[in-house]
Design a protein around this motif. Structure first.
Motif, PDB file in Angstrom:
ATOM      1  N   PRO A  53       8.440 -19.941 -34.958  1.00  0.00           N
ATOM      2  CA  PRO A  53       8.626 -18.685 -35.426  1.00  0.00           C
ATOM      3  C   PRO A  53       7.299 -18.026 -35.203  1.00  0.00           C
ATOM      4  O   PRO A  53       6.253 -18.598 -35.541  1.00  0.00           O
ATOM      5  CB  PRO A  53       8.941 -18.685 -36.938  1.00  0.00           C
ATOM      6  CG  PRO A  53       8.585 -20.020 -37.148  1.00  0.00           C
ATOM      7  CD  PRO A  53       8.868 -20.763 -36.030  1.00  0.00           C
ATOM      8  N   VAL A  54       7.052 -16.739 -34.870  1.00  0.00           N
ATOM      9  CA  VAL A  54       6.129 -15.874 -34.653  1.00  0.00           C
ATOM     10  C   VAL A  54       6.354 -14.623 -35.466  1.00  0.00           C
ATOM     11  O   VAL A  54       7.091 -13.966 -35.374  1.00  0.00           O
ATOM     12  CB  VAL A  54       5.749 -15.645 -33.379  1.00  0.00           C
ATOM     13  CG1 VAL A  54       4.413 -14.933 -33.221  1.00  0.00           C
ATOM     14  CG2 VAL A  54       5.468 -16.933 -32.505  1.00  0.00           C
ATOM     15  N   GLU A  55       5.253 -14.154 -36.386  1.00  0.00           N
ATOM     16  CA  GLU A  55       5.302 -12.988 -37.021  1.00  0.00           C
ATOM     17  C   GLU A  55       4.797 -11.861 -36.056  1.00  0.00           C
ATOM     18  O   GLU A  55       3.786 -11.921 -35.390  1.00  0.00           O
ATOM     19  CB  GLU A  55       4.134 -13.123 -38.320  1.00  0.00           C
ATOM     20  CG  GLU A  55       4.996 -13.951 -39.405  1.00  0.00           C
ATOM     21  CD  GLU A  55       4.045 -14.041 -40.655  1.00  0.00           C
ATOM     22  OE1 GLU A  55       3.445 -13.006 -40.905  1.00  0.00           O
ATOM     23  OE2 GLU A  55       4.183 -15.094 -41.488  1.00  0.00           O
ATOM     24  N   CYS A  56       5.239 -10.636 -36.424  1.00  0.00           N
ATOM     25  CA  CYS A  56       4.943  -9.649 -35.764  1.00  0.00           C
ATOM     26  C   CYS A  56       4.142  -8.528 -36.685  1.00  0.00           C
ATOM     27  O   CYS A  56       4.395  -7.496 -36.908  1.00  0.00           O
ATOM     28  CB  CYS A  56       6.137  -8.768 -35.301  1.00  0.00           C
ATOM     29  SG  CYS A  56       7.319  -9.489 -34.127  1.00  0.00           S
ATOM     30  N   THR A  57       2.925  -9.084 -36.940  1.00  0.00           N
ATOM     31  CA  THR A  57       2.143  -8.634 -37.926  1.00  0.00           C
ATOM     32  C   THR A  57       0.599  -8.514 -37.148  1.00  0.00           C
ATOM     33  O   THR A  57       0.370  -8.918 -36.404  1.00  0.00           O
ATOM     34  CB  THR A  57       2.018  -9.115 -39.262  1.00  0.00           C
ATOM     35  OG1 THR A  57       1.285 -10.361 -39.142  1.00  0.00           O
ATOM     36  CG2 THR A  57       3.255  -9.136 -40.131  1.00  0.00           C
ATOM     37  N   GLY A  58      -0.048  -7.578 -37.705  1.00  0.00           N
ATOM     38  CA  GLY A  58      -1.549  -7.196 -37.151  1.00  0.00           C
ATOM     39  C   GLY A  58      -1.496  -6.841 -35.895  1.00  0.00           C
ATOM     40  O   GLY A  58      -0.485  -6.326 -35.232  1.00  0.00           O
ATOM     41  N   TRP A  59      -2.732  -6.919 -34.936  1.00  0.00           N
ATOM     42  CA  TRP A  59      -2.648  -6.769 -33.567  1.00  0.00           C
ATOM     43  C   TRP A  59      -2.006  -7.632 -32.691  1.00  0.00           C
ATOM     44  O   TRP A  59      -1.949  -7.473 -31.442  1.00  0.00           O
ATOM     45  CB  TRP A  59      -4.225  -6.630 -33.278  1.00  0.00           C
ATOM     46  CG  TRP A  59      -4.689  -5.561 -33.854  1.00  0.00           C
ATOM     47  CD1 TRP A  59      -5.690  -5.540 -34.939  1.00  0.00           C
ATOM     48  CD2 TRP A  59      -4.757  -4.045 -33.304  1.00  0.00           C
ATOM     49  NE1 TRP A  59      -6.039  -4.281 -35.240  1.00  0.00           N
ATOM     50  CE2 TRP A  59      -5.505  -3.340 -34.181  1.00  0.00           C
ATOM     51  CE3 TRP A  59      -3.953  -3.524 -32.439  1.00  0.00           C
ATOM     52  CZ2 TRP A  59      -5.544  -2.033 -34.224  1.00  0.00           C
ATOM     53  CZ3 TRP A  59      -4.279  -1.917 -32.123  1.00  0.00           C
ATOM     54  CH2 TRP A  59      -5.057  -1.262 -33.225  1.00  0.00           C
ATOM     55  N   GLY A  60      -1.442  -8.771 -33.278  1.00  0.00           N
ATOM     56  CA  GLY A  60      -0.746  -9.778 -32.381  1.00  0.00           C
ATOM     57  C   GLY A  60       0.676  -9.110 -31.585  1.00  0.00           C
ATOM     58  O   GLY A  60       1.078  -9.747 -30.733  1.00  0.00           O
ATOM     59  N   PHE A  61       1.081  -8.106 -32.372  1.00  0.00           N
ATOM     60  CA  PHE A  61       2.191  -7.676 -31.804  1.00  0.00           C
ATOM     61  C   PHE A  61       2.047  -6.974 -30.457  1.00  0.00           C
ATOM     62  O   PHE A  61       2.812  -6.953 -29.501  1.00  0.00           O
ATOM     63  CB  PHE A  61       2.765  -6.580 -32.613  1.00  0.00           C
ATOM     64  CG  PHE A  61       2.172  -5.073 -32.552  1.00  0.00           C
ATOM     65  CD1 PHE A  61       2.687  -4.301 -31.732  1.00  0.00           C
ATOM     66  CD2 PHE A  61       1.273  -5.178 -33.448  1.00  0.00           C
ATOM     67  CE1 PHE A  61       2.019  -3.087 -31.702  1.00  0.00           C
ATOM     68  CE2 PHE A  61       0.477  -3.792 -33.131  1.00  0.00           C
ATOM     69  CZ  PHE A  61       0.803  -2.878 -32.299  1.00  0.00           C
ATOM     70  N   VAL A  63       0.684  -8.449 -27.920  1.00  0.00           N
ATOM     71  CA  VAL A  63       0.903  -9.536 -26.956  1.00  0.00           C
ATOM     72  C   VAL A  63       2.134 -10.326 -27.081  1.00  0.00           C
ATOM     73  O   VAL A  63       2.340 -11.136 -26.188  1.00  0.00           O
ATOM     74  CB  VAL A  63      -0.333 -10.606 -26.809  1.00  0.00           C
ATOM     75  CG1 VAL A  63      -1.703  -9.902 -26.499  1.00  0.00           C
ATOM     76  CG2 VAL A  63      -0.317 -11.267 -28.410  1.00  0.00           C
ATOM     77  N   ARG A  64       3.057  -9.883 -28.093  1.00  0.00           N
ATOM     78  CA  ARG A  64       4.504 -10.570 -28.179  1.00  0.00           C
ATOM     79  C   ARG A  64       5.588  -9.423 -27.919  1.00  0.00           C
ATOM     80  O   ARG A  64       5.927  -8.684 -28.882  1.00  0.00           O
ATOM     81  CB  ARG A  64       4.282 -11.145 -29.535  1.00  0.00           C
ATOM     82  CG  ARG A  64       3.452 -12.077 -29.852  1.00  0.00           C
ATOM     83  CD  ARG A  64       3.537 -12.482 -31.441  1.00  0.00           C
ATOM     84  NE  ARG A  64       2.410 -13.412 -31.606  1.00  0.00           N
ATOM     85  CZ  ARG A  64       1.229 -13.329 -32.481  1.00  0.00           C
ATOM     86  NH1 ARG A  64       1.393 -12.175 -33.225  1.00  0.00           N
ATOM     87  NH2 ARG A  64       0.710 -14.264 -32.659  1.00  0.00           N
ATOM     88  N   PRO A  65       6.027  -9.678 -26.756  1.00  0.00           N
ATOM     89  CA  PRO A  65       7.224  -8.772 -26.257  1.00  0.00           C
ATOM     90  C   PRO A  65       8.180  -8.591 -27.312  1.00  0.00           C
ATOM     91  O   PRO A  65       8.742  -7.451 -27.290  1.00  0.00           O
ATOM     92  CB  PRO A  65       7.751  -9.328 -24.889  1.00  0.00           C
ATOM     93  CG  PRO A  65       6.392  -9.978 -24.228  1.00  0.00           C
ATOM     94  CD  PRO A  65       5.578 -10.600 -25.289  1.00  0.00           C
ATOM     95  N   HIS A  66       8.494  -9.774 -27.848  1.00  0.00           N
ATOM     96  CA  HIS A  66       9.677  -9.555 -28.720  1.00  0.00           C
ATOM     97  C   HIS A  66       9.449  -8.791 -30.043  1.00  0.00           C
ATOM     98  O   HIS A  66      10.255  -8.184 -30.730  1.00  0.00           O
ATOM     99  CB  HIS A  66      10.249 -10.935 -29.294  1.00  0.00           C
ATOM    100  CG  HIS A  66       9.192 -11.562 -30.129  1.00  0.00           C
ATOM    101  ND1 HIS A  66       8.281 -12.419 -29.735  1.00  0.00           N
ATOM    102  CD2 HIS A  66       9.268 -11.798 -31.612  1.00  0.00           C
ATOM    103  CE1 HIS A  66       7.578 -12.831 -30.713  1.00  0.00           C
ATOM    104  NE2 HIS A  66       7.956 -12.348 -31.900  1.00  0.00           N
ATOM    105  N   CYS A  67       8.155  -8.429 -30.385  1.00  0.00           N
ATOM    106  CA  CYS A  67       7.807  -7.414 -31.438  1.00  0.00           C
ATOM    107  C   CYS A  67       7.603  -6.015 -30.897  1.00  0.00           C
ATOM    108  O   CYS A  67       7.532  -5.062 -31.810  1.00  0.00           O
ATOM    109  CB  CYS A  67       6.430  -7.975 -31.730  1.00  0.00           C
ATOM    110  SG  CYS A  67       6.379  -9.647 -32.521  1.00  0.00           S
ATOM    111  N   TRP A  68       7.920  -5.564 -29.687  1.00  0.00           N
ATOM    112  CA  TRP A  68       7.911  -4.381 -29.281  1.00  0.00           C
ATOM    113  C   TRP A  68       8.922  -3.534 -29.773  1.00  0.00           C
ATOM    114  O   TRP A  68      10.017  -3.357 -29.805  1.00  0.00           O
ATOM    115  CB  TRP A  68       7.627  -4.150 -27.839  1.00  0.00           C
ATOM    116  CG  TRP A  68       6.286  -4.738 -27.367  1.00  0.00           C
ATOM    117  CD1 TRP A  68       5.503  -5.288 -28.048  1.00  0.00           C
ATOM    118  CD2 TRP A  68       6.051  -5.156 -25.965  1.00  0.00           C
ATOM    119  NE1 TRP A  68       4.424  -5.733 -27.148  1.00  0.00           N
ATOM    120  CE2 TRP A  68       4.836  -5.631 -25.936  1.00  0.00           C
ATOM    121  CE3 TRP A  68       6.834  -5.113 -24.627  1.00  0.00           C
ATOM    122  CZ2 TRP A  68       4.313  -6.007 -24.766  1.00  0.00           C
ATOM    123  CZ3 TRP A  68       6.256  -5.402 -23.769  1.00  0.00           C
ATOM    124  CH2 TRP A  68       4.950  -6.032 -23.474  1.00  0.00           C
TER     125      TRP A  68
END
Length: 68
Positions: A53-61, A63-68
């Protein structure tokens, strides 16, 4: 990648298991092509991959396509 590799290396140094299975093969290009016939390629199934599991918080979103 470096963090994961470093953690796995540290566990390996302590004699623990990283949960990673590897296999070294010395097959030639010809042997590999002979083994992977069109019929065998059609029957091949993908290996199960772990899902973390990966959180979509901070600037990490960014580089995480599922957070777009």
């Amino acid at each position: 990648m470096i963090g994961i590799s470093g953690a796995a290396f540290a566990v390996a140094l302590q004699g623990g298991s990283t949960g990673v299975v590897t296999s070294d093969e010395d097959a030639s290009r010809e042997e590999v092509l002979e083994f992977w016939t069109p019929e065998r390629v059609k029957r091949a199934k993908p290996a199960e991959m772990p899902v973390y599991p990966v959180e979509c918080t901070g600037w990490g979103f960014l580089v995480r396509p599922h957070c777009w």
